[in-house]
Design an enzyme around this catalytic site. Structure first.
Site, PDB file in Angstrom:
ATOM      1  CE  LYS A  59      -1.714   3.155   2.307  1.00 44.79           C
ATOM      2  NZ  LYS A  59      -0.988   4.258   1.715  1.00 44.79           N
ATOM      3  CD  GLU A  72      12.041   0.188   9.587  1.00 44.27           C
ATOM      4  OE1 GLU A  72      12.510   1.228  11.174  1.00 44.27           O
ATOM      5  OE2 GLU A  72      13.089  -0.734  10.211  1.00 44.27           O
ATOM      6  CB  CYS A  91      11.814   8.058   9.375  1.00 47.28           C
ATOM      7  SG  CYS A  91      13.356   7.591   8.405  1.00 47.28           S
ATOM      8  CD  GLU A 114       9.169  12.951  12.072  1.00 38.29           C
ATOM      9  OE1 GLU A 114       8.113  12.536  12.874  1.00 38.29           O
ATOM     10  OE2 GLU A 114      10.543  11.815  11.739  1.00 38.29           O
TER      11      GLU A 114
HETATM   12  P1  NAP Z   1       1.991   8.339   8.798  1.00 39.52           P
HETATM   13  O1  NAP Z   1       0.984   9.147   7.871  1.00 39.52           O
HETATM   14  O2  NAP Z   1       1.438   7.438   8.929  1.00 39.52           O
HETATM   15  O3  NAP Z   1       1.403   7.296   6.568  1.00 39.52           O
HETATM   16  C1  NAP Z   1       2.171   5.895   6.755  1.00 39.52           C
HETATM   17  C2  NAP Z   1       1.506   5.353   5.622  1.00 39.52           C
HETATM   18  O4  NAP Z   1       0.219   4.471   6.174  1.00 39.52           O
HETATM   19  C3  NAP Z   1       0.907   5.640   4.612  1.00 39.52           C
HETATM   20  O5  NAP Z   1       0.703   5.039   3.258  1.00 39.52           O
HETATM   21  C4  NAP Z   1      -0.414   5.971   4.861  1.00 39.52           C
HETATM   22  O6  NAP Z   1      -1.436   6.409   4.094  1.00 39.52           O
HETATM   23  C5  NAP Z   1      -0.961   5.312   5.810  1.00 39.52           C
HETATM   24  N1  NAP Z   1      -2.079   5.004   6.823  1.00 39.52           N
HETATM   25  C6  NAP Z   1      -2.720   5.684   7.236  1.00 39.52           C
HETATM   26  N2  NAP Z   1      -3.434   6.080   8.116  1.00 39.52           N
HETATM   27  C7  NAP Z   1      -3.141   4.842   8.411  1.00 39.52           C
HETATM   28  C8  NAP Z   1      -3.668   3.958   9.440  1.00 39.52           C
HETATM   29  N3  NAP Z   1      -4.417   4.385   9.996  1.00 39.52           N
HETATM   30  N4  NAP Z   1      -3.750   2.419   9.233  1.00 39.52           N
HETATM   31  C9  NAP Z   1      -2.949   1.850   8.828  1.00 39.52           C
HETATM   32  N5  NAP Z   1      -2.058   2.741   7.195  1.00 39.52           N
HETATM   33  C10 NAP Z   1      -2.400   4.069   7.609  1.00 39.52           C
HETATM   34  O7  NAP Z   1       3.277   9.033   8.150  1.00 39.52           O
HETATM   35  P2  NAP Z   1       3.166  10.147   7.067  1.00 39.52           P
HETATM   36  O8  NAP Z   1       2.937  11.289   7.535  1.00 39.52           O
HETATM   37  O9  NAP Z   1       3.255  10.029   5.657  1.00 39.52           O
HETATM   38  O10 NAP Z   1       5.374   9.605   6.797  1.00 39.52           O
HETATM   39  C11 NAP Z   1       6.579  10.566   7.609  1.00 39.52           C
HETATM   40  C12 NAP Z   1       6.131   9.510   8.479  1.00 39.52           C
HETATM   41  O11 NAP Z   1       7.156   8.541   8.366  1.00 39.52           O
HETATM   42  C13 NAP Z   1       7.492  10.169   9.628  1.00 39.52           C
HETATM   43  O12 NAP Z   1       6.668  10.591  11.550  1.00 39.52           O
HETATM   44  C14 NAP Z   1       8.528  10.319   9.393  1.00 39.52           C
HETATM   45  O13 NAP Z   1       9.772   9.716   9.924  1.00 39.52           O
HETATM   46  C15 NAP Z   1       8.342   8.390   9.343  1.00 39.52           C
HETATM   47  N6  NAP Z   1       9.019   7.546   8.336  1.00 39.52           N
HETATM   48  C16 NAP Z   1      10.545   6.460   9.308  1.00 39.52           C
HETATM   49  C17 NAP Z   1      10.919   5.597   8.784  1.00 39.52           C
HETATM   50  C18 NAP Z   1      11.644   4.862   8.530  1.00 39.52           C
HETATM   51  O14 NAP Z   1      12.210   3.475   8.760  1.00 39.52           O
HETATM   52  N7  NAP Z   1      11.729   4.523  10.602  1.00 39.52           N
HETATM   53  C19 NAP Z   1      10.867   6.296   7.722  1.00 39.52           C
HETATM   54  C20 NAP Z   1      10.210   6.951   6.515  1.00 39.52           C
HETATM   55  C21 NAP Z   1       9.390   7.633   6.519  1.00 39.52           C
HETATM   56  P3  NAP Z   1      -1.488   7.979   2.764  1.00 39.52           P
HETATM   57  O15 NAP Z   1      -0.912   8.082   2.644  1.00 39.52           O
HETATM   58  O16 NAP Z   1      -2.163   7.251   1.767  1.00 39.52           O
HETATM   59  O17 NAP Z   1      -2.482   8.583   4.082  1.00 39.52           O
END
Ligand code: NAP
Ligand code: MG
Length: 478
Positions: free
Chosen positions: A184, A258, A292, A389
């Site tokens: 996804k 992650e 991240c 963050e």
């Molecule tokens: P996010 O809102 O948590 O989204 C991540 C993924 O999960 C997207 O595909 C999102 O879909 C989906 N999603 C959203 N709500 C969900 C739910 N309730 N259940 C299941 N899946 C769901 O995060 P983001 O803001 O897009 O990404 C940034 C975050 O990722 C930051 O906090 C960053 O630090 C973290 N990150 C961590 C790493 C690591 O390796 N630790 C690497 C990269 C990024 P949609 O986007 O389509 O809404």
């Protein structure tokens, strides 16, 4: 200081974009069951790029069933060396189509072309190459007497900051270990995941082994809720990660998370400052800070604080912000309007708290989502900009007097994904690194990645490791 004017150097390759993309389920392109679609745009121009089928719960169900069938009927029965051949094929195809994929990644997500071209795409290919090599050697990864067994169907949910790379981090080890996958991608960046689906199709993988179902958060939630996955591999925000952990608790579904980070980047007074400044710039401004493991909290030894701030002010004035498809661009577009608003809100809180903002002098393009390279001085531990963050090109600078104080401040965070240390003293590098509670600690460098090296967090940055031999255990039973 004189700076050079650069002539525009736009990337000339234009990838073949379809008007519409379907869902990739069971080896074929399919419309969503309810016909729903959504658009993905280029955040640098706000232009519409393509219309994408939106996977709702019924489509998630079809994809998970296809993955189950693909697992039982084909993938688990294949000889490991044959699995490896398919994975090598994917790796080669990514390499061959590298330039096109880089342009696609840049158009869909706003990352500068020099980064998608030199980092995202080659590193994604490297992960497939690396794990292809493991497929027929898994016994060597196991403790003595254990047989490597796949888990079954893996649901992979990835964010928008490194779309293809995050998909590769999950799909490559999953396939090598004999699992099938439902991916996804994030709502704002589905295009390289769909290009990967094309590659999977051209590489002739058996149907259902890799399925790609674009959508939004609700699609991700439906995949978690479905109950048909043996494992969920999630990369994204800590908030969503916690929801998933709660949902899967007690279900027996394996989980790796992650999540976010707020990495300390420590500069001691004895550091080689020229290199340290370059490391700091890379640490926070790489991919507009949508990283991240970004070094977003700079801890500077008080004696060199003023010099570091002066040098950093000079250095960010030379960064070029603008068209992400221009090969000279350092700071591309912010991924979405929502993300730009989040950055803006946190920056305003920093100003209201009394920190001082320094920004690169530049004119922002009229269209698209952009934010200048920025840093705050006079930041206190209690400020939101020191704790939360930001996920944008904004650095918070704090000071320390002794190594112990640096360590204490560095560890004073609920996160623990990465950290960086700059010092000329080798022994100090070693003992400070040992005292930092972070999954990765870079010494006199930053943002180094290799598929052979595990990556992952402590505490609210998640659990489980991706990359290296450690990354295999997350996709094997026992
Ligand atoms: P996010 O809102 O948590 O989204 C991540 C993924 O999960 C997207 O595909 C999102 O879909 C989906 N999603 C959203 N709500 C969900 C739910 N309730 N259940 C299941 N899946 C769901 O995060 P983001 O803001 O897009 O990404 C940034 C975050 O990722 C930051 O906090 C960053 O630090 C973290 N990150 C961590 C790493 C690591 O390796 N630790 C690497 C990269 C990024 P949609 O986007 O389509 O809404
Ligand atoms: Mg997009």
């Amino acid at each position: 200081m004189t700076t050079f004017e650069y002539a525009p150097a736009p990337e000339s390759v234009r990838p073949h974009l379809r008007e519409r993309y379907g869902l990739f389920i069971d080896g074929a392109w399919q419309a969503a069951q309810d016909g729903r679609t959504f658009e993905t745009i280029d955040p640098a121009t706000e232009a519409r790029l393509a219309e994408i089928a939106y996977a709702s719960a019924a489509d998630v169900d079809r994809a998970v069933r296809a993955a189950r069938k693909g697992y039982e009927k084909y993938w688990r029965k294949l000889k490991p060396a044959d699995r490896a051949k398919y994975i090598f094929r994917i790796a080669r195809a990514i390499t061959e189509r590298g330039r096109e994929l880089a342009v696609l990644e840049t158009m869909d997500g706003g990352t500068p072309i020099k980064e998608s071209r030199d980092f995202d795409i080659p590193t994604a290919a490297a992960h497939f190459f690396y794990y292809a090599g493991w497929a027929d050697k898994l016994e060597w990864a196991m403790r003595a007497g254990r047989t490597p067994e796949p888990l079954g169907v893996c649901g992979a949910i990835v964010p928008w900051n490194f779309p293809l790379l995050m998909a590769a981090w999950k799909i490559a080890p999953a396939l090598a270990c004999g699992n099938t996958v439902v991916l996804k991608p994030a709502e704002t960046t589905p295009l390289t995941a769909l290009a990967l689906a094309q590659i999977v199709q051209e590489a002739d993988l058996p149907p259902g082994v890799v399925n790609v179902i674009p959508g939004d958060g609700a699609t991700g939630a439906a995949l978690v809720e479905h109950g048909g996955c043996d494992k969920i591999a999630f990369t994204g925000s800590t908030e969503v990660g916690k929801t998933i952990a709660r949902r899967l608790a007690g279900s027996g579904t394996r989980l790796t998370l992650e999540l976010g980070g707020k990495a300390a980047h420590i500069v001691f007074a004895d550091a080689p400052l020229d290199q340290a400044i370059e490391g700091v710039v890379n640490g926070i401004y790489f991919n507009q800070g949508h990283v991240c493991c970004a070094g977003s909290r700079l801890l500077v030894e008080e004696r060199v604080h003023d010099e570091v701030v002066a040098r950093l002010t000079e250095r960010i004035a030379t960064l070029r912000l603008g068209d992400p498809l221009d090969k000279n661009t350092d700071i591309g577009a912010i991924n979405s309007r929502a993300q730009l608003e989040k950055i803006d809100e946190l920056v305003r809180s920093g100003i209201a708290d009394g920190a001082e903002l320094v920004q690169q002098p530049c004119t922002l393009p009229e269209r698209g989502f952009f934010f200048p390279a920025s840093f705050f001085t006079g930041v206190q531990q209690s400020h939101r900009i020191a704790r939360e963050e930001i996920f944008g090109p904004v650095l918070s600078i704090l000071t320390f007097r002794t190594p112990d104080e640096a360590i204490e401040k560095a560890n004073n965070t609920p996160y623990g994904l990465s950290a960086g240390i700059w010092t000329d003293t080798g022994s100090k590098n070693m003992w400070v690194a040992q005292a930092l509670r972070a999954g990765v600690v870079w010494c006199n460098t930053f943002n180094q990645f290799d598929p052979a090296s595990p990556f992952g967090g402590y505490r609210e940055s998640g659990f489980g490791r991706e990359g290296g031999v450690h990354g295999l255990y997350e996709y094997l039973a026992g």
